[in-house]
Design a protein around this motif. Structure first.
Motif, PDB file in Angstrom:
ATOM      1  N   PRO A 202      25.012  -4.110  14.692  1.00 13.43           N
ATOM      2  CA  PRO A 202      23.631  -4.190  14.199  1.00 13.43           C
ATOM      3  C   PRO A 202      23.308  -2.979  13.313  1.00 13.43           C
ATOM      4  O   PRO A 202      23.880  -1.898  13.484  1.00 13.43           O
ATOM      5  N   ASN A 203      22.388  -3.144  12.392  1.00 15.92           N
ATOM      6  CA  ASN A 203      22.047  -2.069  11.457  1.00 15.92           C
ATOM      7  C   ASN A 203      21.501  -0.826  12.146  1.00 15.92           C
ATOM      8  O   ASN A 203      21.662   0.289  11.643  1.00 15.92           O
ATOM      9  N   ASP A 204      20.845  -1.014  13.299  1.00 16.85           N
ATOM     10  CA  ASP A 204      20.251   0.127  14.006  1.00 16.85           C
ATOM     11  C   ASP A 204      21.138   0.635  15.136  1.00 16.85           C
ATOM     12  O   ASP A 204      20.694   1.382  15.996  1.00 16.85           O
ATOM     13  N   PHE A 205      22.411   0.267  15.143  1.00 15.93           N
ATOM     14  CA  PHE A 205      23.337   0.609  16.219  1.00 15.93           C
ATOM     15  C   PHE A 205      23.579   2.115  16.310  1.00 15.93           C
ATOM     16  O   PHE A 205      23.802   2.785  15.317  1.00 15.93           O
ATOM     17  N   ALA A 206      23.531   2.641  17.557  1.00 12.63           N
ATOM     18  CA  ALA A 206      23.804   4.063  17.778  1.00 12.63           C
ATOM     19  C   ALA A 206      24.704   4.286  18.990  1.00 12.63           C
ATOM     20  O   ALA A 206      24.816   5.405  19.461  1.00 12.63           O
ATOM     21  N   GLY A 207      25.341   3.227  19.500  1.00 13.17           N
ATOM     22  CA  GLY A 207      26.259   3.400  20.622  1.00 13.17           C
ATOM     23  C   GLY A 207      26.131   2.291  21.647  1.00 13.17           C
ATOM     24  O   GLY A 207      25.038   1.783  21.896  1.00 13.17           O
ATOM     25  N   VAL A 208      27.259   1.906  22.247  1.00 13.76           N
ATOM     26  CA  VAL A 208      27.275   0.853  23.261  1.00 13.76           C
ATOM     27  C   VAL A 208      26.802   1.405  24.602  1.00 13.76           C
ATOM     28  O   VAL A 208      27.238   2.472  25.035  1.00 13.76           O
ATOM     29  N   LYS A 209      25.917   0.666  25.258  1.00  3.96           N
ATOM     30  CA  LYS A 209      25.547   0.952  26.642  1.00  3.96           C
ATOM     31  C   LYS A 209      26.385   0.102  27.589  1.00  3.96           C
ATOM     32  O   LYS A 209      26.891   0.593  28.585  1.00  3.96           O
ATOM     33  N   SER A 210      26.517  -1.177  27.279  1.00  2.00           N
ATOM     34  CA  SER A 210      27.375  -2.062  28.062  1.00  2.00           C
ATOM     35  C   SER A 210      27.717  -3.287  27.227  1.00  2.00           C
ATOM     36  O   SER A 210      26.985  -3.657  26.318  1.00  2.00           O
ATOM     37  N   LEU A 211      28.843  -3.884  27.564  1.00  3.92           N
ATOM     38  CA  LEU A 211      29.308  -5.091  26.889  1.00  3.92           C
ATOM     39  C   LEU A 211      29.934  -5.997  27.933  1.00  3.92           C
ATOM     40  O   LEU A 211      30.844  -5.573  28.655  1.00  3.92           O
ATOM     41  N   ARG A 212      29.429  -7.235  28.046  1.00  3.27           N
ATOM     42  CA  ARG A 212      29.963  -8.200  29.013  1.00  3.27           C
ATOM     43  C   ARG A 212      30.181  -9.528  28.326  1.00  3.27           C
ATOM     44  O   ARG A 212      29.380  -9.942  27.487  1.00  3.27           O
ATOM     45  N   LEU A 213      31.263 -10.181  28.703  1.00  4.03           N
ATOM     46  CA  LEU A 213      31.550 -11.531  28.232  1.00  4.03           C
ATOM     47  C   LEU A 213      31.172 -12.522  29.319  1.00  4.03           C
ATOM     48  O   LEU A 213      31.457 -12.307  30.500  1.00  4.03           O
ATOM     49  N   ASP A 214      30.518 -13.605  28.915  1.00  2.00           N
ATOM     50  CA  ASP A 214      30.102 -14.625  29.875  1.00  2.00           C
ATOM     51  C   ASP A 214      31.326 -15.295  30.490  1.00  2.00           C
ATOM     52  O   ASP A 214      32.404 -15.337  29.904  1.00  2.00           O
ATOM     53  N   GLY A 215      31.115 -15.826  31.672  1.00  2.00           N
ATOM     54  CA  GLY A 215      32.186 -16.540  32.354  1.00  2.00           C
ATOM     55  C   GLY A 215      31.949 -16.498  33.843  1.00  2.00           C
ATOM     56  O   GLY A 215      30.945 -15.950  34.323  1.00  2.00           O
ATOM     57  N   THR A 216      32.846 -17.104  34.600  1.00  2.17           N
ATOM     58  CA  THR A 216      32.764 -17.088  36.061  1.00  2.17           C
ATOM     59  C   THR A 216      34.066 -16.529  36.622  1.00  2.17           C
ATOM     60  O   THR A 216      35.054 -17.238  36.751  1.00  2.17           O
ATOM     61  N   PRO A 217      34.082 -15.230  36.893  1.00  3.77           N
ATOM     62  CA  PRO A 217      32.962 -14.298  36.730  1.00  3.77           C
ATOM     63  C   PRO A 217      32.886 -13.762  35.295  1.00  3.77           C
ATOM     64  O   PRO A 217      33.822 -13.919  34.520  1.00  3.77           O
ATOM     65  N   SER A 218      31.763 -13.114  34.980  1.00  3.37           N
ATOM     66  CA  SER A 218      31.677 -12.422  33.700  1.00  3.37           C
ATOM     67  C   SER A 218      32.592 -11.194  33.747  1.00  3.37           C
ATOM     68  O   SER A 218      32.913 -10.695  34.827  1.00  3.37           O
ATOM     69  N   THR A 219      33.007 -10.744  32.599  1.00  2.04           N
ATOM     70  CA  THR A 219      33.923  -9.601  32.547  1.00  2.04           C
ATOM     71  C   THR A 219      33.396  -8.564  31.567  1.00  2.04           C
ATOM     72  O   THR A 219      32.659  -8.886  30.629  1.00  2.04           O
ATOM     73  N   ALA A 220      33.796  -7.330  31.785  1.00  5.57           N
ATOM     74  CA  ALA A 220      33.407  -6.224  30.910  1.00  5.57           C
ATOM     75  C   ALA A 220      34.663  -5.681  30.254  1.00  5.57           C
ATOM     76  O   ALA A 220      35.458  -4.988  30.911  1.00  5.57           O
ATOM     77  N   PRO A 221      34.891  -5.991  28.969  1.00  2.70           N
ATOM     78  CA  PRO A 221      36.059  -5.423  28.291  1.00  2.70           C
ATOM     79  C   PRO A 221      36.039  -3.901  28.369  1.00  2.70           C
ATOM     80  O   PRO A 221      34.976  -3.270  28.370  1.00  2.70           O
ATOM     81  N   GLU A 222      37.221  -3.305  28.443  1.00  5.50           N
ATOM     82  CA  GLU A 222      37.353  -1.858  28.551  1.00  5.50           C
ATOM     83  C   GLU A 222      37.279  -1.222  27.166  1.00  5.50           C
ATOM     84  O   GLU A 222      37.940  -1.674  26.236  1.00  5.50           O
ATOM     85  N   TYR A 223      36.491  -0.146  27.043  1.00  2.00           N
ATOM     86  CA  TYR A 223      36.463   0.598  25.784  1.00  2.00           C
ATOM     87  C   TYR A 223      37.714   1.457  25.681  1.00  2.00           C
ATOM     88  O   TYR A 223      38.100   2.129  26.645  1.00  2.00           O
ATOM     89  N   VAL A 224      38.338   1.455  24.511  1.00  2.00           N
ATOM     90  CA  VAL A 224      39.484   2.321  24.237  1.00  2.00           C
ATOM     91  C   VAL A 224      39.289   2.973  22.874  1.00  2.00           C
ATOM     92  O   VAL A 224      38.501   2.503  22.045  1.00  2.00           O
ATOM     93  N   LEU A 225      39.994   4.059  22.645  1.00  2.00           N
ATOM     94  CA  LEU A 225      39.941   4.712  21.343  1.00  2.00           C
ATOM     95  C   LEU A 225      40.599   3.812  20.297  1.00  2.00           C
ATOM     96  O   LEU A 225      41.490   3.022  20.620  1.00  2.00           O
ATOM     97  N   PRO A 226      40.171   3.930  19.036  1.00  2.00           N
ATOM     98  CA  PRO A 226      40.721   3.041  17.996  1.00  2.00           C
ATOM     99  C   PRO A 226      42.246   3.034  17.933  1.00  2.00           C
ATOM    100  O   PRO A 226      42.863   1.974  17.768  1.00  2.00           O
ATOM    101  N   GLU A 227      42.869   4.202  18.117  1.00  2.00           N
ATOM    102  CA  GLU A 227      44.334   4.250  18.011  1.00  2.00           C
ATOM    103  C   GLU A 227      45.019   3.483  19.139  1.00  2.00           C
ATOM    104  O   GLU A 227      46.196   3.103  19.027  1.00  2.00           O
ATOM    105  N   ALA A 228      44.308   3.246  20.235  1.00  2.00           N
ATOM    106  CA  ALA A 228      44.903   2.506  21.344  1.00  2.00           C
ATOM    107  C   ALA A 228      45.149   1.047  20.986  1.00  2.00           C
ATOM    108  O   ALA A 228      45.953   0.372  21.631  1.00  2.00           O
TER     109      ALA A 228
END
Length: 200
Positions: free
Chosen positions: A62-88
């Protein structure tokens, strides 16, 4: 004097500075103060939640983005992808699948590449909607005009050598930021909080 709109704020800053040669710089002082407040404010008004639909390797921020607080993908159960550094992601999975990792560049990049459309929810820190002649007010000016006033006055410091007012304004500005953050914690966590605004 009222501090309800951008023009009110510009007029107040010019009056407090009492320097006619700096009047044209007042919009710059406001923008610089906004940049500093974007880095220092930590309150609910600076958080946005949005539904996202991921169908490719990346997702534009988003244009006003300043950092992720949380990210979840829908599903049963829902999952939270792991943040990694770009080089990873240099050793990213070859086969498409359900994203289990992500990183941030100028976009959100997912790994593995999605094997279909995946819905999710992104909570992120957002920047202030900057004041201007066309955007005359935002939540911060409406609720905390002192932060804007003292923040902009502090940004005038390079033009005000040996002016004792700068230290006073800086103290008021820092106090306003601390109080806004602490007040938000009190509202989010009713009850007792410590001096830093954290729940006891």
């Amino acid at each position: 004097m009222s501090l309800e709109t951008y023009s009110d704020l510009c007029e107040a800053i010019a009056g407090w500075l009492n320097r006619s040669d700096l009047t044209a710089r007042v919009p710059d002082f406001i923008r610089l103060a906004e940049a500093q407040m974007n880095r220092q404010l930590d309150c609910r008004q600076m958080v946005q939640t949005m539904q996202i639909s991921i169908s490719g390797e990346d997702y534009w921020l988003p244009n006003d983005f300043a950092g992720v607080k949380s990210l979840r993908l829908d599903g049963t159960p829902s999952t939270a992808p792991e943040y990694v550094l770009p080089e990873a992601l240099d050793d990213a999975f070859a086969a498409p699948g359900r994203p289990c990792r992500y990183t941030i560049t100028d976009r959100i990049v997912f790994d593995p590449v999605p094997d279909g459309v995946h819905a999710g929810r992104l909570r992120y820190r957002k920047r202030l909607c900057p004041l201007s002649a066309t955007n005359r007010c935002n939540w911060l000016l409406k609720q905390h005009p002192d932060a804007y006033l003292y923040g902009a006055l502090v940004q005038a410091a390079p033009y005000l050598e040996d002016d004792d007012r700068v230290g006073v304004w800086g103290g008021f500005f820092n106090a306003a930021i601390d109080q806004i953050n602490a007040d938000d914690k009190r509202q989010a966590f009713p009850g007792t909080v410590n001096a830093r605004g954290r729940p006891l």
